[in-house]
Design a protein around this motif. Structure first.
Motif, PDB file in Angstrom:
ATOM      1  N   GLU A  85      34.319  70.849  -9.643  1.00 60.59           N
ATOM      2  CA  GLU A  85      34.500  72.108  -8.922  1.00 60.59           C
ATOM      3  C   GLU A  85      35.669  72.925  -9.462  1.00 60.59           C
ATOM      4  OE1 GLU A  85      34.580  71.473  -4.660  1.00 60.59           O
ATOM      5  OE2 GLU A  85      33.035  69.926  -4.826  1.00 60.59           O
ATOM      6  N   THR A  86      36.730  72.234  -9.865  1.00 56.92           N
ATOM      7  CA  THR A  86      37.943  72.964 -10.263  1.00 56.92           C
ATOM      8  C   THR A  86      38.057  73.136 -11.778  1.00 56.92           C
ATOM      9  OG1 THR A  86      39.233  70.936 -10.500  1.00 56.92           O
ATOM     10  CG2 THR A  86      39.245  71.997  -8.316  1.00 56.92           C
ATOM     11  N   GLY A  87      37.276  72.395 -12.532  1.00 55.03           N
ATOM     12  CA  GLY A  87      37.489  72.375 -13.974  1.00 55.03           C
ATOM     13  C   GLY A  87      38.726  71.569 -14.361  1.00 55.03           C
ATOM     14  N   GLY A  88      39.240  70.797 -13.450  1.00 49.12           N
ATOM     15  CA  GLY A  88      40.473  70.042 -13.687  1.00 49.12           C
ATOM     16  C   GLY A  88      40.226  68.694 -14.345  1.00 49.12           C
ATOM     17  N   HIS A  89      41.335  67.976 -14.564  1.00 49.85           N
ATOM     18  CA  HIS A  89      41.265  66.692 -15.260  1.00 49.85           C
ATOM     19  C   HIS A  89      41.939  65.569 -14.478  1.00 49.85           C
ATOM     20  CE1 HIS A  89      40.844  69.747 -18.412  1.00 49.85           C
ATOM     21  NE2 HIS A  89      40.104  68.854 -19.035  1.00 49.85           N
ATOM     22  N   THR A  90      41.924  65.648 -13.172  1.00 54.65           N
ATOM     23  CA  THR A  90      42.560  64.594 -12.377  1.00 54.65           C
ATOM     24  C   THR A  90      41.959  63.231 -12.705  1.00 54.65           C
ATOM     25  OG1 THR A  90      42.905  66.166 -10.579  1.00 54.65           O
ATOM     26  CG2 THR A  90      43.041  63.813 -10.024  1.00 54.65           C
ATOM     27  N   LEU A  91      42.836  62.239 -12.883  1.00 58.36           N
ATOM     28  CA  LEU A  91      42.368  60.868 -13.085  1.00 58.36           C
ATOM     29  C   LEU A  91      42.765  59.996 -11.897  1.00 58.36           C
ATOM     30  CD1 LEU A  91      43.155  60.089 -16.856  1.00 58.36           C
ATOM     31  CD2 LEU A  91      40.987  60.823 -15.830  1.00 58.36           C
ATOM     32  N   TYR A  92      41.895  59.057 -11.599  1.00 53.17           N
ATOM     33  CA  TYR A  92      42.151  58.088 -10.530  1.00 53.17           C
ATOM     34  C   TYR A  92      42.676  56.799 -11.144  1.00 53.17           C
ATOM     35  CZ  TYR A  92      40.891  54.478  -7.072  1.00 53.17           C
ATOM     36  OH  TYR A  92      40.899  53.407  -6.220  1.00 53.17           O
ATOM     37  N   ALA A  93      43.781  56.299 -10.584  1.00 57.73           N
ATOM     38  CA  ALA A  93      44.356  55.030 -11.053  1.00 57.73           C
ATOM     39  C   ALA A  93      44.266  53.998  -9.928  1.00 57.73           C
ATOM     40  CB  ALA A  93      45.803  55.216 -11.484  1.00 57.73           C
ATOM     41  N   PRO A  94      43.258  53.131  -9.968  1.00 54.17           N
ATOM     42  CA  PRO A  94      43.148  52.105  -8.922  1.00 54.17           C
ATOM     43  C   PRO A  94      44.166  50.992  -9.128  1.00 54.17           C
ATOM     44  CG  PRO A  94      41.369  51.845 -10.511  1.00 54.17           C
ATOM     45  CD  PRO A  94      42.145  53.072 -10.934  1.00 54.17           C
ATOM     46  N   MET A  95      44.554  50.377  -8.028  1.00 49.91           N
ATOM     47  CA  MET A  95      45.488  49.248  -8.063  1.00 49.91           C
ATOM     48  C   MET A  95      44.732  47.977  -8.403  1.00 49.91           C
ATOM     49  SD  MET A  95      48.628  48.071  -7.492  1.00 49.91           S
ATOM     50  CE  MET A  95      49.423  46.486  -7.139  1.00 49.91           C
ATOM     51  N   GLU A 142      32.974  52.121 -14.127  1.00 47.80           N
ATOM     52  CA  GLU A 142      33.040  53.385 -13.407  1.00 47.80           C
ATOM     53  C   GLU A 142      33.693  54.488 -14.234  1.00 47.80           C
ATOM     54  OE1 GLU A 142      31.722  54.164 -10.504  1.00 47.80           O
ATOM     55  OE2 GLU A 142      30.870  52.138 -10.407  1.00 47.80           O
ATOM     56  N   GLY A 143      34.090  54.178 -15.439  1.00 46.57           N
ATOM     57  CA  GLY A 143      34.712  55.198 -16.273  1.00 46.57           C
ATOM     58  C   GLY A 143      36.190  55.417 -15.987  1.00 46.57           C
ATOM     59  N   ILE A 144      36.809  54.470 -15.298  1.00 48.62           N
ATOM     60  CA  ILE A 144      38.250  54.568 -15.016  1.00 48.62           C
ATOM     61  C   ILE A 144      39.030  54.494 -16.332  1.00 48.62           C
ATOM     62  CG2 ILE A 144      40.209  53.364 -13.931  1.00 48.62           C
ATOM     63  CD1 ILE A 144      38.414  54.556 -11.827  1.00 48.62           C
ATOM     64  N   ARG A 145      40.063  55.334 -16.471  1.00 48.29           N
ATOM     65  CA  ARG A 145      40.854  55.336 -17.685  1.00 48.29           C
ATOM     66  C   ARG A 145      42.297  54.874 -17.468  1.00 48.29           C
ATOM     67  NH1 ARG A 145      38.747  58.526 -21.634  1.00 48.29           N
ATOM     68  NH2 ARG A 145      40.031  57.181 -22.919  1.00 48.29           N
ATOM     69  N   VAL A 146      42.745  54.866 -16.213  1.00 50.04           N
ATOM     70  CA  VAL A 146      44.143  54.519 -15.905  1.00 50.04           C
ATOM     71  C   VAL A 146      44.149  53.527 -14.750  1.00 50.04           C
ATOM     72  CG1 VAL A 146      46.433  55.435 -15.372  1.00 50.04           C
ATOM     73  CG2 VAL A 146      44.721  56.944 -16.369  1.00 50.04           C
ATOM     74  N   VAL A 147      44.964  52.504 -14.843  1.00 50.61           N
ATOM     75  CA  VAL A 147      45.098  51.569 -13.726  1.00 50.61           C
ATOM     76  C   VAL A 147      46.559  51.421 -13.316  1.00 50.61           C
ATOM     77  CG1 VAL A 147      43.007  50.244 -14.208  1.00 50.61           C
ATOM     78  CG2 VAL A 147      45.170  49.589 -15.293  1.00 50.61           C
ATOM     79  N   LEU A 148      46.739  51.025 -12.076  1.00 48.27           N
ATOM     80  CA  LEU A 148      48.056  50.753 -11.519  1.00 48.27           C
ATOM     81  C   LEU A 148      48.194  49.243 -11.371  1.00 48.27           C
ATOM     82  CD1 LEU A 148      50.631  51.889  -9.979  1.00 48.27           C
ATOM     83  CD2 LEU A 148      49.257  51.630  -7.894  1.00 48.27           C
ATOM     84  N   VAL A 149      49.316  48.710 -11.826  1.00 44.65           N
ATOM     85  CA  VAL A 149      49.549  47.266 -11.744  1.00 44.65           C
ATOM     86  C   VAL A 149      51.006  47.024 -11.403  1.00 44.65           C
ATOM     87  CG1 VAL A 149      49.343  45.068 -12.964  1.00 44.65           C
ATOM     88  CG2 VAL A 149      47.928  46.985 -13.661  1.00 44.65           C
ATOM     89  N   ALA A 150      51.286  46.037 -10.588  1.00 48.50           N
ATOM     90  CA  ALA A 150      52.657  45.599 -10.351  1.00 48.50           C
ATOM     91  C   ALA A 150      52.880  44.351 -11.200  1.00 48.50           C
ATOM     92  CB  ALA A 150      52.894  45.314  -8.874  1.00 48.50           C
ATOM     93  N   PRO A 151      53.516  44.498 -12.361  1.00 44.87           N
ATOM     94  CA  PRO A 151      53.611  43.363 -13.292  1.00 44.87           C
ATOM     95  C   PRO A 151      54.219  42.107 -12.675  1.00 44.87           C
ATOM     96  CG  PRO A 151      54.263  45.388 -14.394  1.00 44.87           C
ATOM     97  CD  PRO A 151      54.093  45.726 -12.937  1.00 44.87           C
ATOM     98  N   MET A 152      55.190  42.277 -11.790  1.00 45.63           N
ATOM     99  CA  MET A 152      55.817  41.083 -11.218  1.00 45.63           C
ATOM    100  C   MET A 152      54.925  40.416 -10.170  1.00 45.63           C
ATOM    101  SD  MET A 152      58.541  39.957 -12.592  1.00 45.63           S
ATOM    102  CE  MET A 152      59.491  39.055 -11.347  1.00 45.63           C
ATOM    103  N   LEU A 153      54.030  41.156  -9.555  1.00 48.57           N
ATOM    104  CA  LEU A 153      53.117  40.524  -8.593  1.00 48.57           C
ATOM    105  C   LEU A 153      52.041  39.699  -9.303  1.00 48.57           C
ATOM    106  CD1 LEU A 153      52.491  43.200  -5.810  1.00 48.57           C
ATOM    107  CD2 LEU A 153      53.728  41.047  -5.592  1.00 48.57           C
ATOM    108  N   ILE A 154      51.602  40.136 -10.469  1.00 45.50           N
ATOM    109  CA  ILE A 154      50.563  39.359 -11.164  1.00 45.50           C
ATOM    110  C   ILE A 154      51.164  38.416 -12.195  1.00 45.50           C
ATOM    111  CG2 ILE A 154      48.798  41.132 -10.791  1.00 45.50           C
ATOM    112  CD1 ILE A 154      49.046  41.822 -13.804  1.00 45.50           C
ATOM    113  N   GLY A 155      52.408  38.645 -12.578  1.00 42.82           N
ATOM    114  CA  GLY A 155      53.039  37.806 -13.597  1.00 42.82           C
ATOM    115  C   GLY A 155      53.104  38.553 -14.912  1.00 42.82           C
ATOM    116  N   LEU A 156      54.258  38.548 -15.549  1.00 42.20           N
ATOM    117  CA  LEU A 156      54.450  39.356 -16.745  1.00 42.20           C
ATOM    118  C   LEU A 156      53.574  38.923 -17.937  1.00 42.20           C
ATOM    119  CD1 LEU A 156      58.298  39.897 -16.362  1.00 42.20           C
ATOM    120  CD2 LEU A 156      56.507  41.606 -16.051  1.00 42.20           C
TER     121      LEU A 156
END
Lengths: 363, 363
Positions: free
Chosen positions: B190-200, B218-232
């Protein structure tokens, strides 16, 4: 809705503590202003609740929060995040305890062996257990094997790698572990003993899986892991499915989670059969009270979760055996490293002295 | 032998500091009395060296150790252990910096996208980037999708999950992620924008792999991760191979490693394209200096390691946009969460105001 409890020490003035506790409850659950939440059921079912505030040492308060069990997603990273996610970055907060209802507790298997299982593996039922570490880092597999052979001749229950010995080029896992295992089996044949070798596992999930396979192929029954170095969810998943008894090492685990909770409860909950920690009076600063609380937490009855063996370590000496057994009682494994090696040519004799003193320490 | 450097703050009296620094060098390398080491080459090649001691604030010293590169085993857990393994348990020690020679640095890939790659993904080249968080925890996939649609209409660059939203029964990953992704794609059309979704992404390696597959499908390009919660090490291995741009979240990362090193260098080294951290003046206690050092560390030239985008967050407001851009400059992503939601029916308008102010902030 079911709730679990998290207990914190907060640094605060009496005037601020109610608002501070409330802010913590928000931070650790909905992480936005409650006034901006448009769904009544989220305020009712998800927003953490301040259950109790009571004064602790001057300038500190003990705050109990109730948190929604569902928010944990019933997994390791979710539980950790709810207990100490964002607030781990706030310097006025220390996490000191947790209480989990049965449905959340049951999401975690706990130790597979526990104290009784370890005793059975080691054929040692009525005395404290003994352990040492192969060190220093930098030795070759052959040098480590020679040392392991000596320790096993001395009759220790467990000979573990120093936690820094992992997969270095001078001692790769796939060469080191078979060599040391064979040396210990040879000593066992000569003495009729039951010494077990616990190799250190470290690295990424891929490396851990490969190394577990190597260890299993060699007949290894016990492994050493630093849960915080590999990541707690990995520890829970990979070690839990390994079939190995697991000694947990505290490296990289310093933070503001109270040691009795972190090592005595969380490491145990995630599968540690034995938890190594810095004993009072060694190179580290844990108090006697902290050490005793940790040992009690590791051994206390806790639903289906088997008890874990406390393993005080860090600058310990053979001379302190009686004191340590007197303090911790027989369901303990004493870990003495450098003090045995410091005997130089007398390592075998000092190892035997350690084993004899432990055997004699229980009437 | 090659060496890397670790820099610590030690609490000590002037009279004790030399012995204390030497004890730290022993603790973090051979972990036994040097006098008991029987191999000269280990004292020469493995034992860490005290390179420099200089006074810092009263009662503290800055100590530089040289450590043998080979001891790290060239992997994440090994490097962490050498830098801050046992000494993480000693309350007088803080790790404040590290310096890695080329052969050790090259063992780590660093960010796959970096600042330029993120800008390319987002089609935003000459201004600070904008980000918000879907919250609160407890919303259904449909409710989160509606909110994501609104945020994307508002023209934000990245809409991320709140870090506590993972795989809860009220919003399972495999339902939530496709629903939100579709809502954002609809808004972009609708907007012609480029918003990306970053799932945790959170959980054990098995769950991470499954969820990465869902996200990729799903074509996701960016993810959110807490490195210390999953282990470095998991962060480095799984995220590095994911093909995703990675935002790193600081949950569970509180300890005695200086934030500029931990977030600006270590998270970056292990693959974070952007690092979220608590901005000064919000709900957390980081100082302006800490925040600036962190941002500088994340963006500084560093061998083959791409720069990472600093993402100040935590209690930020639209009103602070000019100040934040003035402070950090354009190579920054501003993350405003609760302050947008607090607008109630005006979320879309406040989101647009945020985007406009950021666009106008750079002359």
């Amino acid at each position: 809705m079911e709730w679990f409890k998290a207990v914190y020490h907060l640094e605060s003035t009496p005037a601020d503590i109610e608002a501070r506790a409330r802010a913590l409850a928000i931070e650790q659950s909905i992480e936005m202003p409650p006034s901006a939440v448009r769904q009544a059921e989220i305020l009712q079912d998800i927003l953490a609740r301040v259950e109790e505030i009571e004064p602790a040492e001057p300038g500190y308060f003990r705050v109990v929060l109730q948190m929604a069990v569902a928010t944990t997603a019933f997994d390791t990273s979710g539980l950790l995040n709810m207990l100490f996610g964002n607030c781990s970055l706030q310097e006025d907060v220390e996490l000191i305890d947790m209480e989990l209802p049965p449905n959340l507790l049951e999401a975690f298997s706990g130790p597979r062996y526990g104290i009784a299982g370890l005793r059975h593996l080691l054929n040692a039922y009525d005395r404290p257990l003994t352990c040492t570490a192969l060190k220093p880092q930098g030795l070759s597999p052959e040098q480590l094997s020679d040392l392991a052979y000596t320790f096993a001749l001395g009759g220790l229950d467990i000979v573990k790698d120093d936690h820094g010995i992992t997969n270095q080029v001078y001692s790769p896992f796939h060469q080191r572990v078979p060599a040391i295992q064979k040396a210990i089996q040879r000593a066992n044949l000569e003495t009729g003993g039951h010494t077990l070798y616990a190799p250190m596992l470290a690295g990424s999930p891929r490396v851990l899986r490969e190394n577990l396979r190597v260890a299993r192929d060699e007949g290894i029954r016990v492994v050493l892991v630093a849960p915080m170095l590999i990541g707690l969810p990995v520890f829970e998943e990979l070690m839990g499915g390994s079939g190995m008894a697991v000694l947990a090492h505290p490296a990289f685990a310093g933070n503001r989670i109270a040691p009795p909770l972190f090592f005595g409860k969380l490491f145990r909950l995630l599968g540690a059969d034995a938890v190594i920690y810095p004993n009072h009076g060694g190179r580290f600063s844990y108090s006697r009270d902290t050490c005793m609380s940790l040992a009690q937490a590791a051994r206390a009855p806790w639903g289906h979760v088997l008890p874990a063996l406390p393993v005080p370590a860090g600058g310990m000496t053979v001379e302190r055996v009686d004191e340590m057994v007197g303090f911790y009682g027989p369901d303990t494994m004493l870990l003495i490293g450098g003090n045995l090696l410091a005997a130089g040519d007398g390592v075998l004799e000092r190892t035997r002295a350690f084993v004899r003193r432990v055997a004699a320490s229980v009437v």
